[in-house]
Design a protein around this motif. Structure first.
Motif, PDB file in Angstrom:
ATOM      1  N   VAL A   1      24.146  15.175  15.424  1.00 14.88           N
ATOM      2  CA  VAL A   1      23.475  16.469  15.493  1.00 14.88           C
ATOM      3  C   VAL A   1      22.016  16.228  15.856  1.00 14.88           C
ATOM      4  CG1 VAL A   1      22.854  18.566  14.231  1.00 14.88           C
ATOM      5  CG2 VAL A   1      25.046  17.429  13.770  1.00 14.88           C
ATOM      6  N   VAL A   2      21.600  16.781  16.979  1.00 16.93           N
ATOM      7  CA  VAL A   2      20.250  16.544  17.512  1.00 16.93           C
ATOM      8  C   VAL A   2      19.258  17.475  16.827  1.00 16.93           C
ATOM      9  CG1 VAL A   2      18.832  16.580  19.596  1.00 16.93           C
ATOM     10  CG2 VAL A   2      21.234  15.846  19.729  1.00 16.93           C
ATOM     11  N   PRO A   3      18.116  16.957  16.374  1.00 13.27           N
ATOM     12  CA  PRO A   3      17.085  17.817  15.779  1.00 13.27           C
ATOM     13  C   PRO A   3      16.657  18.924  16.736  1.00 13.27           C
ATOM     14  CG  PRO A   3      16.606  15.511  15.352  1.00 13.27           C
ATOM     15  CD  PRO A   3      17.759  15.535  16.321  1.00 13.27           C
ATOM     16  N   LYS A   4      16.309  20.067  16.196  1.00 14.29           N
ATOM     17  CA  LYS A   4      15.972  21.235  17.012  1.00 14.29           C
ATOM     18  C   LYS A   4      14.747  21.004  17.883  1.00 14.29           C
ATOM     19  CE  LYS A   4      17.973  24.564  13.785  1.00 14.29           C
ATOM     20  NZ  LYS A   4      17.730  25.681  12.852  1.00 14.29           N
ATOM     21  N   HIS A   5      13.850  20.110  17.450  1.00 12.78           N
ATOM     22  CA  HIS A   5      12.625  19.900  18.234  1.00 12.78           C
ATOM     23  C   HIS A   5      12.853  18.977  19.422  1.00 12.78           C
ATOM     24  CE1 HIS A   5      12.619  16.562  15.247  1.00 12.78           C
ATOM     25  NE2 HIS A   5      12.226  15.861  16.297  1.00 12.78           N
TER      26      HIS A   5
ATOM     27  N   VAL B   1      31.239  27.643  10.459  1.00 16.26           N
ATOM     28  CA  VAL B   1      30.688  26.500   9.724  1.00 16.26           C
ATOM     29  C   VAL B   1      29.234  26.815   9.380  1.00 16.26           C
ATOM     30  CG1 VAL B   1      30.142  24.043   9.830  1.00 16.26           C
ATOM     31  CG2 VAL B   1      32.238  24.906  10.899  1.00 16.26           C
ATOM     32  N   THR B   2      28.879  26.672   8.129  1.00 15.60           N
ATOM     33  CA  THR B   2      27.559  27.129   7.687  1.00 15.60           C
ATOM     34  C   THR B   2      26.435  26.135   7.974  1.00 15.60           C
ATOM     35  OG1 THR B   2      28.044  26.270   5.463  1.00 15.60           O
ATOM     36  CG2 THR B   2      28.498  28.604   5.878  1.00 15.60           C
ATOM     37  N   THR B   3      26.665  24.850   7.692  1.00 10.79           N
ATOM     38  CA  THR B   3      25.571  23.892   7.844  1.00 10.79           C
ATOM     39  C   THR B   3      26.041  22.552   8.404  1.00 10.79           C
ATOM     40  OG1 THR B   3      25.847  23.144   5.554  1.00 10.79           O
ATOM     41  CG2 THR B   3      24.193  24.841   5.965  1.00 10.79           C
ATOM     42  N   LEU B   4      25.168  21.933   9.171  1.00  4.10           N
ATOM     43  CA  LEU B   4      25.294  20.543   9.598  1.00  4.10           C
ATOM     44  C   LEU B   4      23.918  19.916   9.436  1.00  4.10           C
ATOM     45  CD1 LEU B   4      27.332  20.884  12.944  1.00  4.10           C
ATOM     46  CD2 LEU B   4      28.222  20.168  10.724  1.00  4.10           C
ATOM     47  N   GLU B   5      23.883  18.642   9.114  1.00  5.79           N
ATOM     48  CA  GLU B   5      22.608  17.974   8.890  1.00  5.79           C
ATOM     49  C   GLU B   5      22.107  17.327  10.175  1.00  5.79           C
ATOM     50  OE1 GLU B   5      22.390  15.364   5.551  1.00  5.79           O
ATOM     51  OE2 GLU B   5      23.686  16.638   4.322  1.00  5.79           O
ATOM     52  N   GLU B   6      20.886  17.638  10.546  1.00  2.92           N
ATOM     53  CA  GLU B   6      20.280  17.057  11.746  1.00  2.92           C
ATOM     54  C   GLU B   6      20.121  15.550  11.584  1.00  2.92           C
ATOM     55  OE1 GLU B   6      16.622  19.009  12.510  1.00  2.92           O
ATOM     56  OE2 GLU B   6      17.544  20.948  12.976  1.00  2.92           O
ATOM     57  N   GLY B   7      20.390  14.827  12.665  1.00  2.00           N
ATOM     58  CA  GLY B   7      20.256  13.382  12.655  1.00  2.00           C
ATOM     59  C   GLY B   7      21.464  12.653  12.104  1.00  2.00           C
ATOM     60  N   GLU B   8      22.470  13.388  11.612  1.00  2.71           N
ATOM     61  CA  GLU B   8      23.677  12.781  11.058  1.00  2.71           C
ATOM     62  C   GLU B   8      24.778  12.698  12.117  1.00  2.71           C
ATOM     63  OE1 GLU B   8      24.653  11.433   8.243  1.00  2.71           O
ATOM     64  OE2 GLU B   8      22.839  11.723   7.043  1.00  2.71           O
TER      65      GLU B   8
END
Length: 240
Positions: free
Chosen positions: A47-51, A120-127
């Motif tokens: 998961v790529v960070p939003k920035h 799906v509610t959440t995914l962790e960025e960078g994971e």
């Protein structure tokens, strides 16, 4: 009379437009192999960070971009026009769908914003995650009913299944019990039919450490690994 007809038509349109919202999400348990075989794509991705400012690429490989035929849905099975949310992901490995999904591509993966539609509610960025789902309208889409999990939780046996065992044994039938019938009732008959019986509530060992494979006699059965035996013994000890 004309007014009544118009009113009925209006109520019908309102009902159809709200039909998608009032549905509820129900997911039945399934073995990872079942998830794999029924999915259009199976990938490992970060998961790529939003920035992140990296420009994304098409999900399709150049070789097959013009040849791929995506699955289509029709009638009441067609997805409603509800809004989607999405995450940017970088595809690190393609286990299924490699004929049209490009490793290394940075794309979006979509899910419904509504919990009632299995969003799906959440995914962790960078994971890193394992994602399974469907290709719809040229997009990667998944729900809470599709198997997705942090890569760190995927066992070695599961990873072996992802690499080749699941795909090569998709012709095997995995019969889920414990939902509508007792496992003790169907165990003998299903085994006789050459199916692997999987307990929806107590089949964690088979999920993590085994694959339903075709044996030399043509029948399907769980592959007995040392990890599977240890897991079963551990559960038996706790039950005593």
């Amino acid at each position: 009379m004309a007014i009544n007809v118009q009113l009925l038509l209006l109520l019908g349109l309102v009902f159809m437009s709200t039909f998608c919202i009032v549905k509820s999400c129900t997911c039945l348990p399934a073995h990872p192999q079942d998830h794999f075989c029924k999915s259009n794509f199976v990938i490992r991705a970060r998961v790529v960070p939003k920035h992140s400012t990296k420009v994304g690429h098409s999900i399709f490989t150049k070789r097959h971009k013009n040849d791929v035929v995506l699955p289509t849905l029709s009638g009441l099975d067609k997805p409603c026009d509800e809004p989607f949310k999405h995450w940017k992901i970088r595809i690190k490995k393609v286990y299924k769908g490699e004929e049209f999904i490009a490793t290394g591509a940075e794309v979006s993966i979509y899910t419904s914003i509504f919990d009632s539609l299995c969003g799906v509610t959440t995914l962790e960025e960078g994971e890193d995650y394992l994602f399974m789902g469907m290709l719809q309208e040229g997009q990667l889409r998944f729900t809470t009913c599709n198997w997705h999990a942090k890569w760190s939780t995927i066992t070695k046996k599961m990873r072996k299944g992802l690499r080749y065992q699941y795909k090569s044994n998709c012709n095997c039938q995995i019969s889920t019990c414990g939902l509508f019938d007792k496992c003790s009732k169907c165990l003998h008959t299903k085994k006789a039919d050459g199916a692997c019986v999987w307990d929806a509530w107590e089949g964690d060992c088979e999920s993590k450490y085994s694959t339903c494979i075709i044996h030399d006699d043509g029948r399907c059965a769980w592959h007995r690994s040392p990890e599977l035996s240890r897991c079963r013994k551990s559960i038996e000890k706790k039950a005593k």
